[in-house]
Design a protein around this motif. Structure first.
Motif, PDB file in Angstrom:
ATOM      1  N   ARG A 171       0.896  -1.305   0.055  1.00  0.00           N
ATOM      2  CA  ARG A 171       0.090   0.125   0.001  1.00  0.00           C
ATOM      3  C   ARG A 171       1.089   1.082  -0.083  1.00  0.00           C
ATOM      4  O   ARG A 171       1.874   1.435   0.853  1.00  0.00           O
ATOM      5  N   ILE A 172       0.702   2.250  -1.057  1.00  0.00           N
ATOM      6  CA  ILE A 172       1.552   3.250  -0.983  1.00  0.00           C
ATOM      7  C   ILE A 172       0.995   4.363  -1.671  1.00  0.00           C
ATOM      8  O   ILE A 172      -0.198   4.542  -2.124  1.00  0.00           O
ATOM      9  N   ASN A 173       1.371   5.541  -1.153  1.00  0.00           N
ATOM     10  CA  ASN A 173       1.089   6.929  -1.437  1.00  0.00           C
ATOM     11  C   ASN A 173       2.447   7.764  -1.560  1.00  0.00           C
ATOM     12  O   ASN A 173       2.726   8.292  -0.405  1.00  0.00           O
ATOM     13  N   LEU A 188       4.736  -2.741   3.186  1.00  0.00           N
ATOM     14  CA  LEU A 188       4.440  -4.222   2.433  1.00  0.00           C
ATOM     15  C   LEU A 188       4.239  -5.187   3.634  1.00  0.00           C
ATOM     16  O   LEU A 188       4.793  -5.093   4.686  1.00  0.00           O
ATOM     17  N   ARG A 189       2.981  -5.626   3.511  1.00  0.00           N
ATOM     18  CA  ARG A 189       2.567  -6.574   4.656  1.00  0.00           C
ATOM     19  C   ARG A 189       2.131  -7.972   3.796  1.00  0.00           C
ATOM     20  O   ARG A 189       1.215  -8.150   2.776  1.00  0.00           O
ATOM     21  N   PRO A 197      -2.462   0.000   9.810  1.00  0.00           N
ATOM     22  CA  PRO A 197      -3.513  -0.427  10.795  1.00  0.00           C
ATOM     23  C   PRO A 197      -2.970  -1.448  11.829  1.00  0.00           C
ATOM     24  O   PRO A 197      -2.210  -1.980  11.620  1.00  0.00           O
ATOM     25  N   GLY A 198      -3.275  -0.663  13.154  1.00  0.00           N
ATOM     26  CA  GLY A 198      -2.491  -1.370  14.274  1.00  0.00           C
ATOM     27  C   GLY A 198      -1.333  -0.902  14.763  1.00  0.00           C
ATOM     28  O   GLY A 198      -0.737  -1.263  15.578  1.00  0.00           O
ATOM     29  N   GLN A 199      -0.594  -0.070  13.596  1.00  0.00           N
ATOM     30  CA  GLN A 199       0.776   0.217  14.174  1.00  0.00           C
ATOM     31  C   GLN A 199       0.812   1.786  13.782  1.00  0.00           C
ATOM     32  O   GLN A 199       1.764   2.312  13.262  1.00  0.00           O
ATOM     33  N   GLU A 200      -0.200   2.638  14.404  1.00  0.00           N
ATOM     34  CA  GLU A 200      -0.025   4.042  14.012  1.00  0.00           C
ATOM     35  C   GLU A 200       0.802   4.907  14.659  1.00  0.00           C
ATOM     36  O   GLU A 200       1.126   5.902  14.270  1.00  0.00           O
ATOM     37  N   ILE A 201       1.681   4.184  15.701  1.00  0.00           N
ATOM     38  CA  ILE A 201       2.732   4.919  16.343  1.00  0.00           C
ATOM     39  C   ILE A 201       3.845   5.385  15.392  1.00  0.00           C
ATOM     40  O   ILE A 201       4.553   6.175  15.564  1.00  0.00           O
TER      41      ILE A 201
END
Length: 141
Positions: A39-41, A62-63, A50-54
């Motif tokens: 997922r890129i911009n 890449l996941r 998601p889940g790692q907003e830190i």
């Protein structure tokens, strides 16, 4: 009246499809063989994991479908003429890093991620680390 609404709707679809091809480095793309998504911009750098907003807003990640760990794109440089982007990527622990090139081919809408130097991208599968190939192809989801 129905034909007018239909015409407007089809116009929006055409505009949206055209806009996607004008911004190839703003996408969610997928590799079926390895079940990984990218997922890129690279334009606005406004992606949140998601889940790692830190980690805040980043260029992308890449996941694997099967694991919450990810590889984070920390910086990028786009070459619009060549339709390529040079990426710097780290794992979410910060212990491994690499450089890669992401290329977009508008003829078949295929993205190619090629690892240039540094660590090899690894993902967890069945409680084991699996190395991804140095070159992989992605398509839009």
């Amino acid at each position: 009246m129905k034909s007018t609404i239909l015409s407007i709707f089809l116009s929006f679809i055409c505009i949206f499809a055209h806009a996607q091809s004008d911004a190839p480095f703003k996408a969610q793309i997928y590799n079926k063989e390895y079940k990984v998504s990218l997922r890129i911009n690279l334009y606005d750098n406004d992606i949140k994991i998601p889940g790692q907003e830190i980690f805040g807003e980043i260029s992308g990640y890449l996941r694997s479908d099967d694991d919450s760990r990810c590889w984070i794109i920390t910086s990028s440089e786009i070459n619009e003429k060549k339709r390529t982007a040079q990426l710097e990527i780290i794992n979410d622990y910060g212990s491994e890093d690499l450089t890669a090139t992401l290329s977009y081919n508008p003829k078949d809408s295929v993205y190619t991620l090629k690892q240039n130097s540094g660590s090899t991208i690894k993902i967890a599968r069945n409680k084991k680390w699996v190395k991804l190939p140095s070159s992989m192809q992605f398509k839009r989801k």
